[in-house]
Design a protein around this motif. Structure first.
Motif, PDB file in Angstrom:
ATOM      1  N   UNK A  47       0.851  -1.191   0.000  1.00 36.97           N
ATOM      2  CA  UNK A  47       0.000   0.000   0.000  1.00 36.97           C
ATOM      3  C   UNK A  47       0.883   1.237   0.000  1.00 36.97           C
ATOM      4  N   UNK A  48       0.588   2.177  -0.885  1.00 34.75           N
ATOM      5  CA  UNK A  48       1.286   3.464  -0.931  1.00 34.75           C
ATOM      6  C   UNK A  48       0.234   4.565  -0.882  1.00 34.75           C
ATOM      7  N   UNK A  49       0.293   5.385   0.170  1.00 34.72           N
ATOM      8  CA  UNK A  49      -0.682   6.452   0.353  1.00 34.72           C
ATOM      9  C   UNK A  49      -0.036   7.800   0.050  1.00 34.72           C
ATOM     10  N   UNK A  50      -0.656   8.551  -0.863  1.00 34.01           N
ATOM     11  CA  UNK A  50      -0.175   9.880  -1.172  1.00 34.01           C
ATOM     12  C   UNK A  50      -0.532  10.871  -0.073  1.00 34.01           C
ATOM     13  N   UNK A  51      -0.108  12.108  -0.229  1.00 40.36           N
ATOM     14  CA  UNK A  51      -0.362  13.126   0.790  1.00 40.36           C
ATOM     15  C   UNK A  51      -1.859  13.286   1.035  1.00 40.36           C
ATOM     16  N   UNK A  52      -2.233  13.218   2.299  1.00 38.93           N
ATOM     17  CA  UNK A  52      -3.621  13.415   2.676  1.00 38.93           C
ATOM     18  C   UNK A  52      -4.559  12.288   2.298  1.00 38.93           C
ATOM     19  N   UNK A  53      -4.050  11.188   1.746  1.00 42.10           N
ATOM     20  CA  UNK A  53      -4.909  10.058   1.374  1.00 42.10           C
ATOM     21  C   UNK A  53      -5.380   9.317   2.626  1.00 42.10           C
ATOM     22  N   UNK A  54      -6.529   8.659   2.495  1.00 45.78           N
ATOM     23  CA  UNK A  54      -7.094   7.900   3.606  1.00 45.78           C
ATOM     24  C   UNK A  54      -7.498   6.515   3.118  1.00 45.78           C
ATOM     25  N   UNK A  55      -7.105   5.498   3.895  1.00 42.23           N
ATOM     26  CA  UNK A  55      -7.459   4.127   3.539  1.00 42.23           C
ATOM     27  C   UNK A  55      -7.921   3.370   4.773  1.00 42.23           C
ATOM     28  N   UNK A  56      -9.052   2.696   4.611  1.00 39.63           N
ATOM     29  CA  UNK A  56      -9.549   1.759   5.614  1.00 39.63           C
ATOM     30  C   UNK A  56      -9.295   0.359   5.052  1.00 39.63           C
ATOM     31  N   UNK A  57      -8.486  -0.435   5.745  1.00 36.43           N
ATOM     32  CA  UNK A  57      -8.162  -1.785   5.292  1.00 36.43           C
ATOM     33  C   UNK A  57      -8.706  -2.799   6.286  1.00 36.43           C
ATOM     34  N   UNK A  58      -9.604  -3.669   5.816  1.00 39.29           N
ATOM     35  CA  UNK A  58     -10.134  -4.762   6.626  1.00 39.29           C
ATOM     36  C   UNK A  58      -9.550  -6.060   6.084  1.00 39.29           C
ATOM     37  N   UNK A  59      -8.789  -6.762   6.912  1.00 33.10           N
ATOM     38  CA  UNK A  59      -8.008  -7.923   6.490  1.00 33.10           C
ATOM     39  C   UNK A  59      -8.507  -9.147   7.251  1.00 33.10           C
ATOM     40  N   UNK A  60      -9.126 -10.105   6.536  1.00 33.45           N
ATOM     41  CA  UNK A  60      -9.798 -11.236   7.175  1.00 33.45           C
ATOM     42  C   UNK A  60      -9.160 -12.555   6.749  1.00 33.45           C
ATOM     43  N   UNK A  61      -8.964 -13.432   7.730  1.00 32.77           N
ATOM     44  CA  UNK A  61      -8.372 -14.738   7.477  1.00 32.77           C
ATOM     45  C   UNK A  61      -9.364 -15.835   7.857  1.00 32.77           C
TER      46      UNK A  61
ATOM     47  N   UNK B  10      -3.548 -18.837   5.749  1.00 37.15           N
ATOM     48  CA  UNK B  10      -2.743 -18.089   4.782  1.00 37.15           C
ATOM     49  C   UNK B  10      -1.557 -17.429   5.483  1.00 37.15           C
ATOM     50  N   UNK B  11      -0.539 -17.145   4.679  1.00 33.90           N
ATOM     51  CA  UNK B  11       0.600 -16.351   5.131  1.00 33.90           C
ATOM     52  C   UNK B  11       0.578 -15.071   4.320  1.00 33.90           C
ATOM     53  N   UNK B  12       0.436 -13.937   4.991  1.00 33.18           N
ATOM     54  CA  UNK B  12       0.295 -12.664   4.287  1.00 33.18           C
ATOM     55  C   UNK B  12       1.317 -11.657   4.788  1.00 33.18           C
ATOM     56  N   UNK B  13       1.960 -10.995   3.857  1.00 33.10           N
ATOM     57  CA  UNK B  13       2.885  -9.902   4.169  1.00 33.10           C
ATOM     58  C   UNK B  13       2.270  -8.604   3.655  1.00 33.10           C
ATOM     59  N   UNK B  14       2.155  -7.636   4.553  1.00 29.61           N
ATOM     60  CA  UNK B  14       1.527  -6.360   4.222  1.00 29.61           C
ATOM     61  C   UNK B  14       2.517  -5.240   4.485  1.00 29.61           C
ATOM     62  N   UNK B  15       2.704  -4.380   3.487  1.00 26.62           N
ATOM     63  CA  UNK B  15       3.586  -3.228   3.613  1.00 26.62           C
ATOM     64  C   UNK B  15       2.785  -1.962   3.329  1.00 26.62           C
ATOM     65  N   UNK B  16       2.837  -1.003   4.249  1.00 29.04           N
ATOM     66  CA  UNK B  16       2.103   0.253   4.103  1.00 29.04           C
ATOM     67  C   UNK B  16       3.093   1.408   4.232  1.00 29.04           C
ATOM     68  N   UNK B  17       3.150   2.250   3.206  1.00 29.21           N
ATOM     69  CA  UNK B  17       3.990   3.449   3.246  1.00 29.21           C
ATOM     70  C   UNK B  17       3.074   4.663   3.162  1.00 29.21           C
ATOM     71  N   UNK B  18       3.247   5.588   4.124  1.00 27.61           N
ATOM     72  CA  UNK B  18       2.339   6.718   4.228  1.00 27.61           C
ATOM     73  C   UNK B  18       3.066   8.048   4.074  1.00 27.61           C
ATOM     74  N   UNK B  19       2.502   8.879   3.212  1.00 33.14           N
ATOM     75  CA  UNK B  19       3.029  10.234   3.015  1.00 33.14           C
ATOM     76  C   UNK B  19       2.411  11.190   4.030  1.00 33.14           C
TER      77      UNK B  19
END
Length: 273
Positions: free
Chosen positions: A63-77, A81-90
């Motif tokens: 996930x890459x969020x630009x300036x002032x962006x908003x994200x709601x992430x709901x992650x359900x298992x 599963x094996x999941x790798x999540x990377x979030x970079x926020x501006x």
């Protein structure tokens, strides 16, 4: 599970390996069993993404969020599963993550706050029964000044299940006025169940507000006794206490039908705990 699938079918499906978000949209996106997915949110945009795992597979989400962006992430298992999540926020971006493991699974989250006044909030819950093994790993990096993070992960284990939480809040040199909180709360339902929790702080700045804590304990015996005195069976009292314990995490998702479907799955899982 089928009720959850029906709800996700009413959301906007994610096609391909890249989701580009521009502008705002009230209707959530849904991705079921993505192997590799990249989310790019433009400056000032907002979206809600629901990711569901129903297969025992490896997955990555970037996930890459630009300036002032908003994200709601709901992650359900719903599968191992094996999941790798990377979030970079501006700068001034907001990201709220809700992660729920209803079976043995392994979820690893790397959060990078790269712009001033970025905020991240993560709420997680796992329910492990029988011989299941649930793992939540969280690395939150405050790379610049004036950012905020808040994480709370709750675990429940019964039978011979194993749960793990490994958390690290990193504050880079010069990342002043950081505000970071990390909490791990856990309940064991049997003598054979085991949960290990390792919240950590690594701080290289002096003007910060950082805290972390962890608890591992049994169910509230007085609360169970109170409910039994009002006519509930011990099994019902235990189920209600656990549902209340994880319910505040599940209801973070913000979409009422989705929350109710996940809570139904929590109730079904309680029959095995």
């Amino acid at each position: 599970m089928e009720a959850l699938r029906d709800i996700l079918r009413t959301f906007r499906p994610v096609g391909g390996e890249t989701l580009r978000v521009a502008g705002t949209g009230a209707e959530p996106f849904a991705a079921v069993d993505p192997r590799a997915l990249r989310v790019e949110a433009e400056a000032g945009s907002s979206a809600h993404l629901v990711v569901l795992h129903t297969k025992a597979d490896a997955a990555s989400l970037t996930v890459a969020l630009g300036e002032g962006a908003q994200l709601e992430l709901t992650h359900l298992f719903a599968a191992e599963a094996f999941a790798e999540v990377s979030v970079r926020q501006s700068a001034r971006s907001r990201c709220r993550v809700t992660t729920v493991q209803l079976t043995g699974a392994n979820a690893s989250y790397r959060i990078d706050l790269d712009g001033a006044e970025a905020e991240n909030s993560l709420g997680g819950a796992f329910l492990a029964a029988d011989g299941e093994h649930c793992v939540v790993t969280l690395h939150t990096a405050h790379n610049v000044s004036d950012c905020r993070s808040d994480s709370a992960v709750k675990g429940v284990a019964g039978g011979r299940a194993v749960g793990e939480f490994r958390g690290l809040v990193y504050v880079a040199p010069g990342a002043q006025r950081t505000d970071a909180r990390q909490q791990s709360r856990n309940i064991l339902l049997s003598r054979e169940a085991r949960i290990t929790t390792q919240p950590q702080l690594e701080i290289y700045a002096d003007d910060v507000k950082c805290s972390h804590g962890a608890t591992v304990g049994q169910m509230d015996a007085e609360a169970i006794l109170y409910m039994r005195q009002r006519g509930l069976s011990e099994a019902d009292a235990r189920r209600l206490q656990i549902e209340g314990f994880v319910g505040d995490v599940v209801r973070r998702c913000g979409v009422e039908p989705l929350c109710e479907a996940v809570m139904e799955m929590v109730s079904a899982k309680m029959e095995r705990l």
